[in-house]
Design a protein around this motif. Sequence first.
Motif, PDB file in Angstrom:
ATOM      1  N   SER A   1       0.828  -1.191   0.000  1.00  0.00           N
ATOM      2  CA  SER A   1       0.000   0.000   0.000  1.00  0.00           C
ATOM      3  C   SER A   1       0.871   1.254   0.000  1.00  0.00           C
ATOM      4  N   PRO A   2       0.560   2.258  -0.835  1.00  0.00           N
ATOM      5  CA  PRO A   2      -0.485   2.245  -1.854  1.00  0.00           C
ATOM      6  C   PRO A   2      -0.136   1.296  -3.002  1.00  0.00           C
ATOM      7  N   ALA A   3      -1.171   0.714  -3.583  1.00  0.00           N
ATOM      8  CA  ALA A   3      -0.958  -0.290  -4.622  1.00  0.00           C
ATOM      9  C   ALA A   3      -0.243   0.290  -5.831  1.00  0.00           C
ATOM     10  N   TRP A   4       0.669  -0.491  -6.398  1.00  0.00           N
ATOM     11  CA  TRP A   4       1.384  -0.088  -7.610  1.00  0.00           C
ATOM     12  C   TRP A   4       0.386   0.044  -8.759  1.00  0.00           C
ATOM     13  N   SER A   5       0.695   0.989  -9.639  1.00  0.00           N
ATOM     14  CA  SER A   5      -0.145   1.187 -10.825  1.00  0.00           C
ATOM     15  C   SER A   5       0.775   1.288 -12.026  1.00  0.00           C
TER      16      SER A   5
ATOM     17  N   LEU B   1     -13.643  -3.729   0.851  1.00  0.00           N
ATOM     18  CA  LEU B   1     -12.560  -3.757   1.851  1.00  0.00           C
ATOM     19  C   LEU B   1     -11.521  -2.675   1.564  1.00  0.00           C
ATOM     20  N   ALA B   2     -11.254  -2.453   0.284  1.00  0.00           N
ATOM     21  CA  ALA B   2     -10.255  -1.445  -0.092  1.00  0.00           C
ATOM     22  C   ALA B   2     -10.704  -0.062   0.333  1.00  0.00           C
ATOM     23  N   ALA B   3     -12.019   0.161   0.280  1.00  0.00           N
ATOM     24  CA  ALA B   3     -12.548   1.485   0.611  1.00  0.00           C
ATOM     25  C   ALA B   3     -12.765   1.656   2.110  1.00  0.00           C
ATOM     26  N   ALA B   4     -12.551   0.577   2.872  1.00  0.00           N
ATOM     27  CA  ALA B   4     -12.907   0.600   4.291  1.00  0.00           C
ATOM     28  C   ALA B   4     -11.817   1.183   5.193  1.00  0.00           C
ATOM     29  N   GLY B   5     -10.826   1.836   4.613  1.00  0.00           N
ATOM     30  CA  GLY B   5      -9.820   2.479   5.457  1.00  0.00           C
ATOM     31  C   GLY B   5      -8.609   1.608   5.685  1.00  0.00           C
TER      32      GLY B   5
ATOM     33  N   GLY C   1      -5.253  -3.069   2.630  1.00  0.00           N
ATOM     34  CA  GLY C   1      -4.060  -2.893   1.793  1.00  0.00           C
ATOM     35  C   GLY C   1      -3.983  -3.950   0.709  1.00  0.00           C
ATOM     36  N   LEU C   2      -4.213  -5.200   1.117  1.00  0.00           N
ATOM     37  CA  LEU C   2      -4.202  -6.308   0.154  1.00  0.00           C
ATOM     38  C   LEU C   2      -5.363  -6.175  -0.832  1.00  0.00           C
ATOM     39  N   ALA C   3      -6.529  -5.793  -0.294  1.00  0.00           N
ATOM     40  CA  ALA C   3      -7.721  -5.694  -1.139  1.00  0.00           C
ATOM     41  C   ALA C   3      -7.538  -4.625  -2.220  1.00  0.00           C
ATOM     42  N   ALA C   4      -6.940  -3.487  -1.847  1.00  0.00           N
ATOM     43  CA  ALA C   4      -6.749  -2.401  -2.814  1.00  0.00           C
ATOM     44  C   ALA C   4      -5.843  -2.852  -3.951  1.00  0.00           C
ATOM     45  N   LYS C   5      -4.879  -3.680  -3.612  1.00  0.00           N
ATOM     46  CA  LYS C   5      -3.964  -4.209  -4.613  1.00  0.00           C
ATOM     47  C   LYS C   5      -4.673  -5.264  -5.474  1.00  0.00           C
ATOM     48  N   ALA C   6      -5.333  -6.190  -4.793  1.00  0.00           N
ATOM     49  CA  ALA C   6      -5.883  -7.355  -5.486  1.00  0.00           C
ATOM     50  C   ALA C   6      -7.118  -7.037  -6.316  1.00  0.00           C
ATOM     51  N   VAL C   7      -7.859  -5.993  -5.938  1.00  0.00           N
ATOM     52  CA  VAL C   7      -9.102  -5.715  -6.662  1.00  0.00           C
ATOM     53  C   VAL C   7      -8.805  -5.379  -8.127  1.00  0.00           C
ATOM     54  N   LYS C   8      -7.634  -4.801  -8.369  1.00  0.00           N
ATOM     55  CA  LYS C   8      -7.274  -4.450  -9.753  1.00  0.00           C
ATOM     56  C   LYS C   8      -6.961  -5.707 -10.565  1.00  0.00           C
ATOM     57  N   GLU C   9      -6.379  -6.712  -9.892  1.00  0.00           N
ATOM     58  CA  GLU C   9      -6.098  -7.983 -10.579  1.00  0.00           C
ATOM     59  C   GLU C   9      -7.394  -8.738 -10.848  1.00  0.00           C
ATOM     60  N   VAL C  10      -8.252  -8.752  -9.824  1.00  0.00           N
ATOM     61  CA  VAL C  10      -9.501  -9.507  -9.920  1.00  0.00           C
ATOM     62  C   VAL C  10     -10.419  -8.920 -10.997  1.00  0.00           C
ATOM     63  N   ALA C  11     -10.301  -7.617 -11.241  1.00  0.00           N
ATOM     64  CA  ALA C  11     -11.105  -7.003 -12.311  1.00  0.00           C
ATOM     65  C   ALA C  11     -10.827  -7.692 -13.640  1.00  0.00           C
ATOM     66  N   TYR C  12      -9.576  -8.080 -13.865  1.00  0.00           N
ATOM     67  CA  TYR C  12      -9.234  -8.801 -15.098  1.00  0.00           C
ATOM     68  C   TYR C  12      -9.775 -10.230 -15.074  1.00  0.00           C
ATOM     69  N   HIS C  13      -9.812 -10.849 -13.893  1.00  0.00           N
ATOM     70  CA  HIS C  13     -10.363 -12.207 -13.793  1.00  0.00           C
ATOM     71  C   HIS C  13     -11.854 -12.175 -14.139  1.00  0.00           C
TER      72      HIS C  13
END
Lengths: 165, 242
Positions: free
Chosen positions: A85-89, B109-113, B119-131
Motif C-alpha cells: 500500500s499504496p498499490a502499484w499502478s 474492503l479497499a474502501a474501508a480504510g 491494503g491487500l484488497a486495494a492491490k488485489a481488486v485491480k487484478e480480480v477485475a481482469y479475472h
Amino acid sequence: MVTTTPVEEELLRLAGSVPDPELPVLTLEELGVVRGVRVLEPGRVVVELTPTYTGCPAIETMSADIERVLRGSGVPEVRVVTVLSPAWSTDDISAEGRRKLAEFGIAPPRPQGPGGGPVSVSLAIRCPHCGSTETELLSRFSSTACKALRRCTACREPFDHFKEL
Amino acid sequence: MTATTPALTGAALALGDDALVLSHRLGEWAGHAPVLEEEVALANIALDLLGQARVLLSLAGDEDELAFLREERAFRNVQLVEQPNGDFARTIARQLYFSTYQRLLYGRLAAAGESPLSGLAAKAVKEVAYHQDHAEQWTLRLGDGTAESHDRMRAGCEALWRFTGELFRPVEGVDVDWAELEADWLASVTGVLERATLTLPEGPRTGAWRAGAGRQGLHTEPFGRMLAEMQHLHRSHPGATW
C-alpha cells in the motif's frame, strides 16, 4: 514524509538501477517499484519494494538483486521489505520506461489517471513493430500476468501489451 | 504494524483459503486447457490468486504450514472454490461466480480504510477485475455461441448454483454489508447471464444440510482428494527446498 539524506538518495539511485529480472530493458526505478531506502544506522539499510502484481514471482529475484548491489557498494546489512500500500499502478512506470518497453516490442500501458478502471480504458493500442493502431486482442493473459497478447492486423505480428493496472 | 486480532486471523484465513484453493484448482488445467492461450490465462489467474493467498495466510500464521500441514476440516474456504474443474464451461461458471464476489468484496474492503486486509484488497481488486472480465467474456461467448456451448455453459452455472449462497454468510472480521454485497452480486451475475442468452439458475443456493459449510470447516467430498495431491510433496519431504 520522512526527509531523506544524501546517503539514502545515493542508495535509492543504486537500488533503482537494478534491471527488472523479466524485462531487463527496464530498471526498477523506471518500473516504479522501489518505494524508498532508509538507513537505520550506519551499515544497516531497509529498502521498500512494491510488487507489480501480488503474485509476481520476480519480486524475490528483485530483492536478491537489490541486496547484492547494495552490499557490493559497502552496506553490510540490507533488508528488502515488500509493501502493498499504496498499490502499484502502471501509471508508476516512467516515460523513459514506456519508451523502452515499446522499443523492446511490448506495447506500453496506456495512462489511466485518477479513477481510471483497469478495463475501462478505450484508447487504441499501437503495434510496437509497425506503429499501426489496428490491433486486436488474442488473450487477456500472456507470458506473464501483467501482459495481454495482441495481434497487429496491419503487419500481422503478435505482440505483448503491458496491461493497465 | 497492526496487531493481529483473532478476528483478523479468522478473516485472513477465510479469504486466504478461498484464494489458495481456487488457485490450485485452476492450476490443474495446466496441460489440459482447450487452447494454449487459455492454458496461460488460467495459470496467470491462478498465480494472482496464489499471491493473494500468500499475503493473507501470512497474516494468519506461517503460510507453508497453513497451506500444507492443515487437515481438511481446518480449511475455511467456501465450498464453491473446491468444486472440481469439470469441463471448461463449468470452470468459467465457477470463475464468473467467484471473481464477481471477490471483486465486490475486495472493492468494499479497499474502501474501508487502513487495515492489513484493506491494503491487500486495494492491490488485489485491480487484478480480480481482469479475472472477472475474462470470466464474463467467456460466459458471453459460450452462452451466446453454439447450441452445444450454450448447453454446457447453462449446465455449469446450474451445477454450481447451490454453492453460491455460502459466499454471503458473514465472516467475522470482514466488516462489509453482506446483504448489499449479495444484492450487487445477483444484479451483476444476472446481467452477464442475460447478455449471454442464459437465465439465472433456479433452485436453492445452499445445500440441504443446514449445519454449515466451508467457512465452518465442512467440505465436499472432492476436496480431500485435492488436498492430498496439493500437500503430499510437502508432507513426504518436510523442509525440502528447490
